[in-house]
Design an enzyme around this catalytic site. Structure first.
Site, PDB file in Angstrom:
ATOM      1  N   THR A  18      -3.254 -11.507   2.237  1.00  0.00           N
ATOM      2  CA  THR A  18      -2.576 -10.247   2.508  1.00  0.00           C
ATOM      3  C   THR A  18      -1.373 -10.542   3.388  1.00  0.00           C
ATOM      4  O   THR A  18      -1.445 -11.398   4.269  1.00  0.00           O
ATOM      5  CB  THR A  18      -3.543  -9.230   3.166  1.00  0.00           C
ATOM      6  OG1 THR A  18      -2.819  -8.054   3.506  1.00  0.00           O
ATOM      7  CG2 THR A  18      -4.226  -9.774   4.403  1.00  0.00           C
ATOM      8  N   LYS A  37       4.794  -0.282   3.041  1.00  0.00           N
ATOM      9  CA  LYS A  37       3.966  -0.354   1.833  1.00  0.00           C
ATOM     10  C   LYS A  37       4.673   0.381   0.699  1.00  0.00           C
ATOM     11  O   LYS A  37       4.800   1.596   0.715  1.00  0.00           O
ATOM     12  CB  LYS A  37       2.580   0.222   2.075  1.00  0.00           C
ATOM     13  CG  LYS A  37       1.611  -0.375   1.065  1.00  0.00           C
ATOM     14  CD  LYS A  37       0.181  -0.210   1.461  1.00  0.00           C
ATOM     15  CE  LYS A  37      -0.673  -1.229   0.747  1.00  0.00           C
ATOM     16  NZ  LYS A  37      -2.076  -0.857   0.717  1.00  0.00           N
TER      17      LYS A  37
END
Ligand code: AMP
Length: 542
Positions: free
Chosen positions: A187, A440
């Site tokens: 991630t 994001k």
């Protein structure tokens, strides 16, 4: 006194064995990169996964070694999920949306022994291969007829279907330690390189049980599940495992993620439950509206990865009779943490109040313990008002990043999520902000620090601050605030062009705002929070 029950390890392969034995004829349908639709059964999946397990042994892959995949959602990827983890090696799903430098870093860091890839990603693999030492073998996930003729991988390229054909399906899944590693997913962090989350067989199985429950993702043998969320992003939220556990039909979209393709697949395959990020559903809803289409079988959709706007919930529920399940999770949580499913007393609330509940990220599934804390670390009340750092713990929460033995991310045994949230009296958590400095976009991370670092490479930049600004399609997009050096004539277009080739295309900020100065705190740190508030709607008002 000890209990007197059997000690049966919780293993990923047991999911496949269960699916083969109890749901052997259930279908798995995949749209392939070759363009056609492929369909077979769990029995076929199990048989080919055993062949692939033999093939991995033939390639010399040892227990614990990493098997990389760079692939869309499809049946071959599913076979690798079980062949790799089930045989004791570690499935390492790679995110093809990353820049080639990051991919090379991740492959090297994980020491992938082999990388399997869908044909779409051949150019990416050709760029990565010269930059990495670890994998000596790359496998194109296709058959002989579709194998690339000219490529830059010299003798390192093999064909997936050749490996399947060459190996027998006689294979006994080994009895592994349930705490041994089963899969790995990186991630993108706030600073520095991406970090690997290493799941175990046990954590995966416990997550699968919990995520399948009626008040979680609510999956059953009567479902046809369409995971649009990628198998390279936290194991498609666990749906490949869940589908095996409950015996659901699986429908894989392959690379075709546009609204029209998804709509046609949903209707043709009678999908009942789908899962994805809001950006993907926007395309689907726009297509359904354009053709005045309705959903004949889809009754539920899981929306997560980013906040689900009420307008989207209303569109699905009012116009299409599709119930929205808003969920929150993280790579570090395998990923399911909370799901917004109603309690009985909420069912009779007026419709607006029900939407207000559904805007929340939901309540904990059993196994995830959560709390919110203030700046001093003291726990805050669950009154629906107090907002603080969200911390979690549980058997499928990471305690350490892969290859990073020194530094634990935990705070007194709790994992700090980097999300800021409030929790109401019913235990429904709602994210109000984010303390981690990332963006994001369409469900995938962009590192603001990396964008700023590139900007600083430009000779005319005195200060660079990259923030997340709300975006109607992508949820968030990067916005770059720049203080120029005195007398500089730098333009927005010049600076944006400077990003070409230095970051993945979709990481490039959509706009640059030149400012006189940026606000600094007492310690000289940029007050990003202030800038985020000031420029939050930059793309909405543009
Ligand atoms: P990832 O590890 O890439 O799955 O990202 C996890 C992060 O995405 C969380 O820590 C949140 O910041 C964000 N996120 C995930 N689901 C939601 C949601 N339903 N609403 C708001 N943010 C979310």
């Amino acid at each position: 006194m000890q209990g007197l029950m059997m000690q049966q390890p919780l293993l990923v392969a047991s999911l496949l064995m269960h699916a083969e034995r109890h749901h052997g004829t259930q279908e798995i349908v995949s749209r392939r990169v070759e363009g056609d639709i492929h369909r077979y059964s769990y029995r076929d999946l199990a048989q080919r996964a055993r062949r692939m397990a033999n093939a991995l042994a033939g390639l010399g892959i040892q227990a614990g070694e990493r098997v990389g995949t760079l692939a869309w959602n499809g049946y071959r990827h599913m076979e690798l999920y079980f062949a790799a983890s089930g045989s004791g090696s570690v499935l390492h799903t790679l995110n093809p949306r990353l820049h080639v430098d990051q991919l090379a870093y991740i492959i090297e860091h994980a020491q992938d022994r082999v990388v399997f890839f869908d044909l779409t990603f051949l150019p990416l693999i050709e760029s990565v291969a010269p930059r990495v030492k670890s994998p000596k073998v790359f496998v194109a996930m296709t058959d002989r007829a579709h194998m690339p003729q000219a490529h830059g991988l010299s003798s390192m390229l093999m064909c997936y279907e050749d490996l399947i054909d060459l190996h027998s399906d006689a294979y006994e899944w080994p009895l592994l330690d349930e705490n041994s590693a089963s899969s790995l997913c990186y991630t993108s962090g706030t600073t520095g390189n991406p970090k690997g989350v290493l799941y175990s067989h046990r954590s995966t199985l416990l997550h699968t049980y919990a995520a399948a429950l009626p008040d979680s993702l609510n999956c059953s043998a009567r479902d046809a599940i369409l995971p649009v969320v990628p198998m390279f992003h936290v194991n498609a939220w666990g749906l490949p495992y869940i589908a095996c556990m409950v015996g659901a039909k699986l429908v894989f979209p392959g690379p075709a993620l546009d609204g029209k393709s998804l709509y046609e697949l949903i209707e043709a395959e009678q999908v009942t439950l789908s899962a994805g990020v809001p950006t993907v559903w926007q395309g689907l809803l726009a297509h359904a509206d354009a053709i005045e289409g309705s959903f004949s079988t889809m009754r539920r959709t899981i929306i997560g990865g980013a906040p689900c706007p009420t307008a989207m919930t209303a569109a699905f529920q009012n116009r299409h009779r599709v119930d929205v399940l808003h969920a929150w999770g993280m790579t570090e949580l395998s990923p399911v943490g909370t799901v917004c499913s109603f309690k009985t007393h909420q069912l009779s609330l007026p419709v607006d109040e029900r939407y207000a509940v559904q805007a929340k990220q939901g309540r904990s599934v059993f196994g995830i313990d959560m709390k919110i804390v203030g700046p001093d670390g003291a726990e805050l009340p669950w009154d629906g008002n107090a907002a603080g750092d969200l911390l979690v713990r549980g058997p499928w929460v990471t305690r350490q990043y892969f290859g990073n033995d020194d530094a634990s991310p935990l705070r007194d045994g709790w994992f700090p999520t980097g999300d800021v949230a409030k929790i109401d009296r019913d235990g429904f958590m709602q994210i109000t902000d984010r303390s981690k400095d990332v963006i994001k976009s369409g469900g995938e991370w962009i590192s603001s620090a990396d964008i700023e670092n590139v900007a600083y490479l430009h000779a005319d930049v005195a200060s660079a601050v990259c923030i997340a600004a709300r975006h109607p399609k992508w949820d968030e997009r990067p916005l770059l605030l720049i203080v120029k050096k005195p007398d500089s004539a730098l333009t927005e277009d010049e600076l944006l062009a400077f990003f070409d080739g230095r970051v993945a295309k979709w990481w490039k900020p959509d706009a640059v705002v030149f400012v006189e100065s940026v606000p600094l705190g007492a310690t000289g740190k940029v007050l990003k929070h202030q800038l985020r508030e000031q420029y939050a709607d930059h793309y909405l008002s543009a």
